[in-house]
Enzyme design. Structure first.
Site, short mmCIF file in Angstrom:
data_model
loop_
_atom_site.label_atom_id
_atom_site.label_comp_id
_atom_site.label_asym_id
_atom_site.label_seq_id
_atom_site.Cartn_x
_atom_site.Cartn_y
_atom_site.Cartn_z
N THR A 96 39.89 -1.24 -44.07
CA THR A 96 41.02 -1.84 -45.73
C THR A 96 40.53 -3.00 -45.60
OG1 THR A 96 43.17 -1.57 -46.06
CG2 THR A 96 43.00 -1.31 -44.31
N SER B 117 51.62 -1.76 -42.96
CA SER B 117 52.45 -0.31 -43.20
C SER B 117 51.71 0.78 -41.28
CB SER B 117 51.26 0.52 -44.64
OG SER B 117 50.28 1.49 -44.42
N TYR C 61 49.61 3.24 -41.91
CA TYR C 61 48.42 3.83 -42.32
C TYR C 61 47.60 1.75 -41.63
CZ TYR C 61 43.89 3.00 -44.60
OH TYR C 61 42.89 2.52 -45.46
N HIS C 62 47.81 1.05 -42.79
CA HIS C 62 47.11 -0.06 -42.39
C HIS C 62 47.26 -0.03 -40.74
CE1 HIS C 62 48.11 -0.43 -47.05
NE2 HIS C 62 46.78 -0.96 -46.29
N LYS D 209 44.18 1.14 -38.72
CA LYS D 209 43.04 0.44 -39.17
C LYS D 209 42.71 -0.87 -38.60
CE LYS D 209 41.00 3.12 -42.47
NZ LYS D 209 40.06 4.08 -42.25
N VAL E 198 40.70 0.97 -54.13
CA VAL E 198 39.59 2.19 -54.97
C VAL E 198 40.03 3.03 -57.60
CG1 VAL E 198 37.30 3.52 -55.53
CG2 VAL E 198 38.39 2.42 -53.18
P1 NAD Z 1 40.60 11.45 -48.97
O1 NAD Z 1 41.82 11.09 -48.21
O2 NAD Z 1 40.37 11.38 -49.56
O3 NAD Z 1 39.66 11.05 -47.16
C1 NAD Z 1 39.45 11.36 -46.28
C2 NAD Z 1 38.64 12.99 -45.88
O4 NAD Z 1 38.38 13.38 -44.35
C3 NAD Z 1 39.57 14.21 -46.47
O5 NAD Z 1 38.63 15.07 -47.18
C4 NAD Z 1 40.19 15.05 -45.03
O6 NAD Z 1 40.04 16.09 -45.22
C5 NAD Z 1 39.07 14.15 -43.93
N1 NAD Z 1 39.93 13.96 -42.82
C6 NAD Z 1 40.84 13.61 -42.18
N2 NAD Z 1 40.98 13.09 -41.19
C7 NAD Z 1 40.25 14.25 -40.64
C8 NAD Z 1 39.85 14.32 -38.84
N3 NAD Z 1 40.77 14.49 -38.03
N4 NAD Z 1 38.82 15.42 -39.24
C9 NAD Z 1 38.43 15.64 -39.90
N5 NAD Z 1 38.24 15.46 -41.08
C10 NAD Z 1 39.50 14.48 -41.45
O7 NAD Z 1 40.71 9.60 -48.24
P2 NAD Z 1 39.62 8.23 -49.41
O8 NAD Z 1 40.28 8.13 -51.00
O9 NAD Z 1 38.63 9.61 -49.39
O10 NAD Z 1 39.55 7.40 -47.90
C11 NAD Z 1 38.23 7.62 -47.05
C12 NAD Z 1 38.30 6.47 -46.46
O11 NAD Z 1 38.28 5.09 -47.25
C13 NAD Z 1 39.94 6.23 -45.24
O12 NAD Z 1 39.63 6.19 -44.22
C14 NAD Z 1 40.31 4.99 -46.83
O13 NAD Z 1 41.20 4.32 -45.45
C15 NAD Z 1 39.00 4.05 -46.83
N6 NAD Z 1 39.84 3.76 -47.96
C16 NAD Z 1 39.95 3.95 -48.95
C17 NAD Z 1 40.92 3.52 -50.35
C18 NAD Z 1 41.42 4.03 -51.01
O14 NAD Z 1 41.27 3.38 -52.68
N7 NAD Z 1 40.78 5.65 -51.17
C19 NAD Z 1 40.56 2.48 -50.28
C20 NAD Z 1 40.14 1.53 -48.92
C21 NAD Z 1 39.85 2.02 -47.90
N1 USQ Z 2 52.21 -0.13 -56.65
C1 USQ Z 2 53.06 -0.26 -57.87
N2 USQ Z 2 53.01 0.81 -58.55
C2 USQ Z 2 52.38 1.99 -58.63
C3 USQ Z 2 51.35 2.65 -57.21
C4 USQ Z 2 51.31 1.08 -56.83
O1 USQ Z 2 53.58 -0.93 -58.38
O2 USQ Z 2 52.98 3.11 -58.23
C5 USQ Z 2 51.66 -1.45 -55.81
C6 USQ Z 2 51.89 -1.42 -54.84
O3 USQ Z 2 53.32 -1.29 -54.40
C7 USQ Z 2 50.65 -1.65 -53.66
C8 USQ Z 2 50.13 -2.02 -54.86
O4 USQ Z 2 50.27 -1.96 -55.99
O5 USQ Z 2 51.43 -2.94 -53.58
C9 USQ Z 2 48.70 -1.55 -54.20
O6 USQ Z 2 49.35 0.09 -53.94
P1 USQ Z 2 48.02 0.94 -53.52
O7 USQ Z 2 48.95 2.80 -53.50
O8 USQ Z 2 47.28 1.64 -55.05
O9 USQ Z 2 47.38 1.08 -52.57
P2 USQ Z 2 47.62 0.51 -50.86
O10 USQ Z 2 48.86 1.47 -50.61
O11 USQ Z 2 47.85 -0.52 -50.61
O12 USQ Z 2 46.05 2.09 -50.38
C10 USQ Z 2 45.01 1.72 -51.24
C11 USQ Z 2 44.79 3.24 -50.01
C12 USQ Z 2 43.92 2.36 -49.00
C13 USQ Z 2 43.29 1.80 -48.38
C14 USQ Z 2 44.17 0.08 -49.64
C15 USQ Z 2 42.84 -0.60 -49.77
O13 USQ Z 2 45.26 4.17 -50.54
O14 USQ Z 2 43.50 3.52 -48.18
O15 USQ Z 2 43.44 1.19 -47.55
O16 USQ Z 2 44.37 0.96 -50.72
S1 USQ Z 2 44.32 -2.31 -49.38
O17 USQ Z 2 45.09 -2.19 -50.40
O18 USQ Z 2 43.25 -3.02 -50.03
O19 USQ Z 2 44.51 -2.36 -48.03
#
Ligand code: NAD
Ligand code: USQ
Length: 402
Positions: A146, A188, A190-191, A194, A220
């Site tokens: 991330t 956070s 979560y972050h 990572k 995304v």
């Molecule tokens: P998601 O939660 O939709 O998908 C994650 C999948 O992993 C799920 O299907 C879940 O069941 C599976 N999983 C979780 N823990 C597991 C475990 N212990 N064993 C087996 N399966 C497991 O999330 P996503 O949005 O597809 O994100 C995927 C990855 O991409 C994440 O690591 C996230 O940090 C990264 N990422 C996502 C975004 C975003 O905007 N969605 C942005 C940047 C990075």
């Molecule tokens: N935000 C709003 N209104 C909303 C939702 C979010 O203002 O209704 C703001 C949040 O406060 C934050 C920003 O939008 O400042 C982004 O929030 P987000 O929920 O879109 O994204 P974030 O929590 O950062 O997490 C998502 C994914 C995570 C990934 C991350 C990439 O869930 O898995 O790692 O984006 S990044 O943000 O570049 O670290």
């Protein structure tokens, strides 16, 4: 034919990636413990799009394309032996690691979700690395990381791709040049998980020569790609709830159901973004360009553009006529920030970025509109607070809050 295991292949990014790679000649196996579906049940919400069971999804894929994808239900964080057994049997050239708890708000909900996020994410990553070592195969690991590992303040400089060159004054007053991992600054739990993954990659890379590419991805947006549109049973998930929905997708469904766009604070937060069609292309580029054994961890910033949250709200309001409201920010984050990010690595490998101006926002708005009857408006507002001083009742004020 290249063989690839997609860990987390039932999720928002793992599912389209699996189909995209299968369609592009890869032999794909998915490992997932379906925990994301279980979290939806616990939170009493569901994807806006009606997602089919994993079995139906895979049957639909075979019917639509004649290609097959294997599926194994393994908890990667807890079932090391099963993971290792399957890796030895499947003999993958690469493993893509999506299998983590990826929501920042979910990770901050309670001590229980903080503990789950750390246990799940770190054990999943460590188990994959150990199983690659024990398999004895030279498997390339591609991890979805991330942008949040850097924090979001670029202090007037462009954020480099993973490493920072620093000059350190030695005891003899000479300057020493060193390349270090960019100082982690997670926002956070979560972050934070990572940033800890990054140390695990660095260690196993140094100790065991594991080839790793870590993709530092931005937020995304989007839902379907060509492959997930081939059959309704292949539709991708679309999270919109306050825990799992990401900001632009949320704004689009909020507009479709005539809920005010939920800007946190004044919306001065600048973030990096990428469309889901580019996500799958970047992953293929990463697979096709692994590092050599002995090279350090490769880090690519997987982002295509940056915007403030308020910019996004204004764009969505212009497209849809939606109203914008400013909410008490439930997160502890800077009210505003600048952000400049280097993405040269993927651009140089051939990525041609899709941007918000390419008409895709309209397409996603149409999907949101199509499924709007499935939206539970009571799940929209983000109620997970970073610090306990913010009372949940305060959230929902419709004036900008400093
Ligand atoms: P998601 O939660 O939709 O998908 C994650 C999948 O992993 C799920 O299907 C879940 O069941 C599976 N999983 C979780 N823990 C597991 C475990 N212990 N064993 C087996 N399966 C497991 O999330 P996503 O949005 O597809 O994100 C995927 C990855 O991409 C994440 O690591 C996230 O940090 C990264 N990422 C996502 C975004 C975003 O905007 N969605 C942005 C940047 C990075
Ligand atoms: N935000 C709003 N209104 C909303 C939702 C979010 O203002 O209704 C703001 C949040 O406060 C934050 C920003 O939008 O400042 C982004 O929030 P987000 O929920 O879109 O994204 P974030 O929590 O950062 O997490 C998502 C994914 C995570 C990934 C991350 C990439 O869930 O898995 O790692 O984006 S990044 O943000 O570049 O670290």
């Amino acid at each position: 034919m290249s063989r690839v295991i997609v860990c987390g292949g039932d999720g928002y990014l793992g599912w389209p990636t699996s189909l995209y790679l299968s369609n592009n000649g890869y032999d794909v196996a998915i490992i997932d413990n379906l925990s994301r579906r279980k979290i939806d049940i616990d939170l009493n919400c569901s994807s806006l799009t009606p997602i089919a069971s994993i079995e139906e999804r895979l049957n639909a894929w075979s019917s639509a394309t004649g290609k097959s994808i294997q599926f194994l239900n393994i908890d990667i964080a807890c079932e090391f032996e099963l993971l290792l057994f399957f890796i030895k049997e499947f003999k993958p050239d690469a493993i893509i690691h999506f299998a983590e708890q990826r929501s920042a708000p979910f990770s901050m909900k309670s001590s229980k979700t903080k503990i789950y996020t750390i246990n799940n994410n770190l054990n999943a990553t460590n188990n994959i690395l150990c199983s690659i070592v024990d398999s004895g195969y030279d498997i390339h690991l591609v991890h979805l990381g991330t942008m949040g590992v850097y924090g979001y303040g670029s202090i007037g400089t462009t954020i480099p791709e993973g490493y920072l060159t620093v000059f350190i004054e030695g005891d003899d007053k000479n300057q020493f040049k060193k390349s270090i991992i960019y100082p982690p600054d997670p926002g956070s739990v979560y972050h934070t998980s990572k940033t800890m993954d990054a140390l695990l990659f660095s260690f196993y890379n140094k100790n065991d020569g594991i080839r790793v590419t870590d993709l530092h991805q931005g937020v995304v947006w989007g839902t379907n790609i060509k492959e997930t549109s081939l059959d309704p049973r292949l539709v991708n998930r679309f999270d919109y709830d306050g825990d799992y929905g990401t900001v632009l997708n949320r704004f689009l469904i909020e507009a479709a159901v005539k809920f005010p766009l939920t800007v946190h604070g004044k919306g001065g937060q600048t973030r990096a973004f990428i469309n889901i069609n580019d996500t799958v292309k970047c992953i293929k580029l990463a697979l096709e360009n692994p590092s050599d054994r002995g090279d350090k961890v490769k880090i690519f910033n997987q982002v295509t553009e940056v915007h403030t949250v308020n910019d996004l709200a204004l764009k969505v309001a212009k497209l849809t006529g939606a109203e914008i409201k400013y909410f008490v920010n439930p997160r502890k984050e800077a009210k505003e920030n600048t952000l400049k990010v280097c993405n040269d690595n993927l651009i140089n490998l051939g990525l041609d970025p899709i941007t918000l101006n390419d008409g895709l926002m309209e397409e996603i708005y149409e999907i949101a509109d199509k499924y709007k009857e499935r939206c539970d408006k009571s799940k929209i507002i983000c109620r997970s607070t970073w610090v306990r001083e913010i009372e949940v009742d305060e959230i929902g004020y419709d004036e900008p809050i400093d």
